[in-house]
Write a protein that holds these residues in place. Sequence first.
Motif, PDB file in Angstrom:
ATOM      1  N   THR A 158       0.816  -1.210   0.000  1.00 37.33           N
ATOM      2  CA  THR A 158       0.000   0.000   0.000  1.00 37.33           C
ATOM      3  C   THR A 158       0.851   1.263   0.000  1.00 37.33           C
ATOM      4  OG1 THR A 158      -1.733  -1.166   1.211  1.00 37.33           O
ATOM      5  CG2 THR A 158      -1.821   1.230   1.248  1.00 37.33           C
ATOM      6  N   LEU A 159       0.393   2.258  -0.777  1.00 37.11           N
ATOM      7  CA  LEU A 159       1.050   3.564  -0.829  1.00 37.11           C
ATOM      8  C   LEU A 159       0.136   4.617  -0.200  1.00 37.11           C
ATOM      9  CD1 LEU A 159       2.455   3.301  -4.452  1.00 37.11           C
ATOM     10  CD2 LEU A 159       3.747   3.109  -2.316  1.00 37.11           C
ATOM     11  N   TYR A 160       0.755   5.625   0.395  1.00 42.85           N
ATOM     12  CA  TYR A 160       0.013   6.641   1.144  1.00 42.85           C
ATOM     13  C   TYR A 160       0.412   8.044   0.688  1.00 42.85           C
ATOM     14  CZ  TYR A 160      -0.744   2.760   4.431  1.00 42.85           C
ATOM     15  OH  TYR A 160      -1.083   1.552   5.002  1.00 42.85           O
ATOM     16  N   LEU A 161      -0.490   9.003   0.949  1.00 45.54           N
ATOM     17  CA  LEU A 161      -0.164  10.421   0.800  1.00 45.54           C
ATOM     18  C   LEU A 161      -0.117  11.055   2.186  1.00 45.54           C
ATOM     19  CD1 LEU A 161      -2.915  12.292   1.372  1.00 45.54           C
ATOM     20  CD2 LEU A 161      -3.530  11.465  -0.902  1.00 45.54           C
ATOM     21  N   PHE A 162       0.609  12.157   2.270  1.00 44.58           N
ATOM     22  CA  PHE A 162       0.778  12.899   3.515  1.00 44.58           C
ATOM     23  C   PHE A 162       0.161  14.280   3.299  1.00 44.58           C
ATOM     24  CE2 PHE A 162       4.159  15.017   6.419  1.00 44.58           C
ATOM     25  CZ  PHE A 162       3.349  14.876   7.540  1.00 44.58           C
TER      26      PHE A 162
ATOM     27  N   GLY B 144      -0.828  12.673  -9.156  1.00 47.48           N
ATOM     28  CA  GLY B 144      -1.438  13.989  -9.034  1.00 47.48           C
ATOM     29  C   GLY B 144      -0.432  14.912  -8.341  1.00 47.48           C
ATOM     30  N   LYS B 145      -0.865  15.577  -7.288  1.00 51.07           N
ATOM     31  CA  LYS B 145       0.051  16.465  -6.558  1.00 51.07           C
ATOM     32  C   LYS B 145       0.711  15.793  -5.365  1.00 51.07           C
ATOM     33  CE  LYS B 145      -3.559  18.429  -3.553  1.00 51.07           C
ATOM     34  NZ  LYS B 145      -4.254  19.677  -3.134  1.00 51.07           N
ATOM     35  N   TRP B 146       0.407  14.521  -5.160  1.00 52.30           N
ATOM     36  CA  TRP B 146       0.834  13.864  -3.922  1.00 52.30           C
ATOM     37  C   TRP B 146       2.077  12.977  -4.095  1.00 52.30           C
ATOM     38  CZ3 TRP B 146      -1.390  16.076  -0.049  1.00 52.30           C
ATOM     39  CH2 TRP B 146      -2.705  16.552  -0.135  1.00 52.30           C
ATOM     40  N   PRO B 147       3.173  13.283  -3.395  1.00 52.31           N
ATOM     41  CA  PRO B 147       4.278  12.323  -3.296  1.00 52.31           C
ATOM     42  C   PRO B 147       3.774  11.062  -2.574  1.00 52.31           C
ATOM     43  CG  PRO B 147       4.981  14.513  -2.620  1.00 52.31           C
ATOM     44  CD  PRO B 147       3.486  14.569  -2.736  1.00 52.31           C
ATOM     45  N   LEU B 148       4.262   9.916  -2.975  1.00 57.73           N
ATOM     46  CA  LEU B 148       3.775   8.645  -2.433  1.00 57.73           C
ATOM     47  C   LEU B 148       4.796   8.025  -1.464  1.00 57.73           C
ATOM     48  CD1 LEU B 148       2.187   7.116  -5.667  1.00 57.73           C
ATOM     49  CD2 LEU B 148       0.985   8.079  -3.691  1.00 57.73           C
ATOM     50  N   TYR B 149       4.244   7.412  -0.416  1.00 56.40           N
ATOM     51  CA  TYR B 149       5.068   6.807   0.638  1.00 56.40           C
ATOM     52  C   TYR B 149       4.549   5.411   0.995  1.00 56.40           C
ATOM     53  CZ  TYR B 149       6.160  11.773   1.609  1.00 56.40           C
ATOM     54  OH  TYR B 149       6.524  13.100   1.527  1.00 56.40           O
ATOM     55  N   TYR B 150       5.465   4.603   1.545  1.00 57.17           N
ATOM     56  CA  TYR B 150       5.090   3.354   2.208  1.00 57.17           C
ATOM     57  C   TYR B 150       4.882   3.655   3.691  1.00 57.17           C
ATOM     58  CZ  TYR B 150       7.163   0.913  -1.845  1.00 57.17           C
ATOM     59  OH  TYR B 150       7.461   0.462  -3.096  1.00 57.17           O
ATOM     60  N   PHE B 151       4.343   2.659   4.417  1.00 58.26           N
ATOM     61  CA  PHE B 151       4.317   2.727   5.874  1.00 58.26           C
ATOM     62  C   PHE B 151       5.152   1.581   6.412  1.00 58.26           C
ATOM     63  CE2 PHE B 151       2.016   1.619   9.980  1.00 58.26           C
ATOM     64  CZ  PHE B 151       2.699   2.562  10.713  1.00 58.26           C
ATOM     65  N   GLY B 152       6.097   1.908   7.284  1.00 63.48           N
ATOM     66  CA  GLY B 152       6.998   0.887   7.814  1.00 63.48           C
ATOM     67  C   GLY B 152       6.294  -0.213   8.575  1.00 63.48           C
ATOM     68  N   GLY B 153       5.070   0.057   9.052  1.00 60.08           N
ATOM     69  CA  GLY B 153       4.343  -0.951   9.812  1.00 60.08           C
ATOM     70  C   GLY B 153       3.551  -1.928   8.964  1.00 60.08           C
ATOM     71  N   ASP B 154       3.497  -1.714   7.648  1.00 60.57           N
ATOM     72  CA  ASP B 154       2.852  -2.681   6.749  1.00 60.57           C
ATOM     73  C   ASP B 154       3.857  -3.763   6.398  1.00 60.57           C
ATOM     74  OD1 ASP B 154       0.494  -1.276   6.736  1.00 60.57           O
ATOM     75  OD2 ASP B 154       0.855  -0.272   4.822  1.00 60.57           O
ATOM     76  N   VAL B 155       3.506  -5.003   6.675  1.00 62.01           N
ATOM     77  CA  VAL B 155       4.433  -6.110   6.444  1.00 62.01           C
ATOM     78  C   VAL B 155       4.124  -6.845   5.146  1.00 62.01           C
ATOM     79  CG1 VAL B 155       5.322  -8.267   7.380  1.00 62.01           C
ATOM     80  CG2 VAL B 155       4.714  -6.395   8.915  1.00 62.01           C
ATOM     81  N   ALA B 156       2.846  -7.016   4.846  1.00 62.58           N
ATOM     82  CA  ALA B 156       2.442  -7.805   3.680  1.00 62.58           C
ATOM     83  C   ALA B 156       1.589  -6.973   2.736  1.00 62.58           C
ATOM     84  CB  ALA B 156       1.675  -9.039   4.137  1.00 62.58           C
ATOM     85  N   ALA B 157       1.527  -7.446   1.506  1.00 62.55           N
ATOM     86  CA  ALA B 157       0.697  -6.776   0.505  1.00 62.55           C
ATOM     87  C   ALA B 157      -0.744  -6.697   0.996  1.00 62.55           C
ATOM     88  CB  ALA B 157       0.765  -7.549  -0.807  1.00 62.55           C
ATOM     89  N   GLY B 158      -1.379  -5.560   0.734  1.00 58.95           N
ATOM     90  CA  GLY B 158      -2.777  -5.376   1.114  1.00 58.95           C
ATOM     91  C   GLY B 158      -2.990  -4.795   2.489  1.00 58.95           C
ATOM     92  N   GLU B 159      -1.962  -4.759   3.343  1.00 56.23           N
ATOM     93  CA  GLU B 159      -2.131  -4.177   4.675  1.00 56.23           C
ATOM     94  C   GLU B 159      -2.234  -2.659   4.582  1.00 56.23           C
ATOM     95  OE1 GLU B 159      -0.037  -7.505   7.560  1.00 56.23           O
ATOM     96  OE2 GLU B 159       0.928  -5.543   7.283  1.00 56.23           O
TER      97      GLU B 159
ATOM     98  N   ASN C 145      -2.130  -0.542   7.572  1.00 58.70           N
ATOM     99  CA  ASN C 145      -1.968  -0.164   8.979  1.00 58.70           C
ATOM    100  C   ASN C 145      -1.685   1.320   9.184  1.00 58.70           C
ATOM    101  OD1 ASN C 145      -2.252  -2.888   9.952  1.00 58.70           O
ATOM    102  ND2 ASN C 145      -0.185  -3.286   9.194  1.00 58.70           N
ATOM    103  N   GLY C 146      -1.252   2.004   8.130  1.00 64.02           N
ATOM    104  CA  GLY C 146      -0.954   3.428   8.263  1.00 64.02           C
ATOM    105  C   GLY C 146      -2.155   4.335   8.036  1.00 64.02           C
ATOM    106  N   GLN C 147      -3.289   3.763   7.604  1.00 60.47           N
ATOM    107  CA  GLN C 147      -4.457   4.571   7.279  1.00 60.47           C
ATOM    108  C   GLN C 147      -4.923   5.432   8.445  1.00 60.47           C
ATOM    109  OE1 GLN C 147      -5.876   5.431   4.684  1.00 60.47           O
ATOM    110  NE2 GLN C 147      -8.010   5.952   5.079  1.00 60.47           N
ATOM    111  N   GLY C 148      -5.025   6.737   8.190  1.00 55.95           N
ATOM    112  CA  GLY C 148      -5.523   7.673   9.193  1.00 55.95           C
ATOM    113  C   GLY C 148      -4.535   8.038  10.264  1.00 55.95           C
ATOM    114  N   SER C 149      -3.281   7.591  10.169  1.00 50.86           N
ATOM    115  CA  SER C 149      -2.292   7.868  11.209  1.00 50.86           C
ATOM    116  C   SER C 149      -2.125   9.377  11.396  1.00 50.86           C
ATOM    117  CB  SER C 149      -0.952   7.229  10.846  1.00 50.86           C
ATOM    118  OG  SER C 149       0.008   7.475  11.832  1.00 50.86           O
ATOM    119  N   GLY C 150      -2.298   9.828  12.640  1.00 50.53           N
ATOM    120  CA  GLY C 150      -2.175  11.246  12.947  1.00 50.53           C
ATOM    121  C   GLY C 150      -3.150  12.116  12.205  1.00 50.53           C
ATOM    122  N   GLU C 151      -4.162  11.485  11.595  1.00 52.34           N
ATOM    123  CA  GLU C 151      -5.146  12.196  10.768  1.00 52.34           C
ATOM    124  C   GLU C 151      -4.470  12.954   9.626  1.00 52.34           C
ATOM    125  OE1 GLU C 151      -7.632  14.618  13.232  1.00 52.34           O
ATOM    126  OE2 GLU C 151      -8.495  12.909  14.296  1.00 52.34           O
TER     127      GLU C 151
END
Length: 323
Positions: free
Chosen positions: A228-232, A287-302, A304-310
């Motif tokens: 999973t990839l995330y935006l900040f 789009g305008k968002w740089p993409l990141y991983y979350f270190g707490g995701d171990v396997a594909a599909g996890e 765990n970073g969703q909503g972190s710190g809002e």
Amino acid sequence: MHVNSFPSRAHRRVSLIAGVAAAAITLAACGGDPAPIAEPAATTTVASTPVPTDPPATDPTAPATTPGTTPETAPPAPKDAAVKISQTELGDVLANPDGKTLYAFTNDVEAKSTCYGTCAEAWPPVIVDADFIVSPGLDSGIFATTTRDDGSTQLVAGKFPLYLFAADAKSGDITGHGSGDVWFAVDLNGRIIDGTAEAVTEEAVATPTIQLAESPLGTIVTDAAGMTLYLFTADEAGSPTCAGGCAGAWPPLLVENADALFAGEGIDPALLSTVEHPDGGIQVKIGKWPLYYFGGDVAAGETNGQGSGEKWFVVGADAKSIK
């Protein structure tokens, strides 16, 4: 003069004693057990071994003992080595007493840790006592310590402070190796084991840089392996602001160059671009968002970073956050 022919009384007494003594001697020679004539005089027995002139030297600090006992020596208290050797797919690497792989963070310079907060939750620092020891087979000279902001002492190998990866479950796991191209396992000489970035770049030529995957949150953007990839939300201006310790917990998705971008099915290639990351490297944007991983995701599909710190959210195919 008339001489009495009979022996005198004194003479008869002497003769009687002499006779009794002779009889006693005769009986003793034949094995008899005559009663003693008189009490024997006391005698002194001399030891057959000479007594030494000077007594043997003794240790004045040794504990006193009583006859028939021996002093007990307490064995040293057992103490685990702070760092050991573990065999992995990468070869022999540094590990903690439980055999879990230890990692270096390339953003750390001059043996100073920069991983704090959420980064330290995903990558716990290896904290040791000042009198730590290392396992046999390791050169103690390559190890040192650095003081963290909270005053605790972190173990250093070579020039790298050492960390665990929260997602490693057992001895020999190396799931953190190569994460964000900034986290690497460490060899027995205190050097990072590199080479992961090259392999990823070669694979990216034939596989999408990003693709879509189904999740409980809906259809989201992932990398080629399904991570999973995330935006900040702090990156709203289009430039990455998560660097240093933040990037330890949220590693950026990096590519060798813009030509390596390849959008998977369902993603508009026009949405893909790159931006230079503050820590170095070229980060992928949608789009305008740089993409990141979350270190707490171990396997594909996890996710765990969703909503972190809002502030951290998964991304949809339209380059918008999914909250």
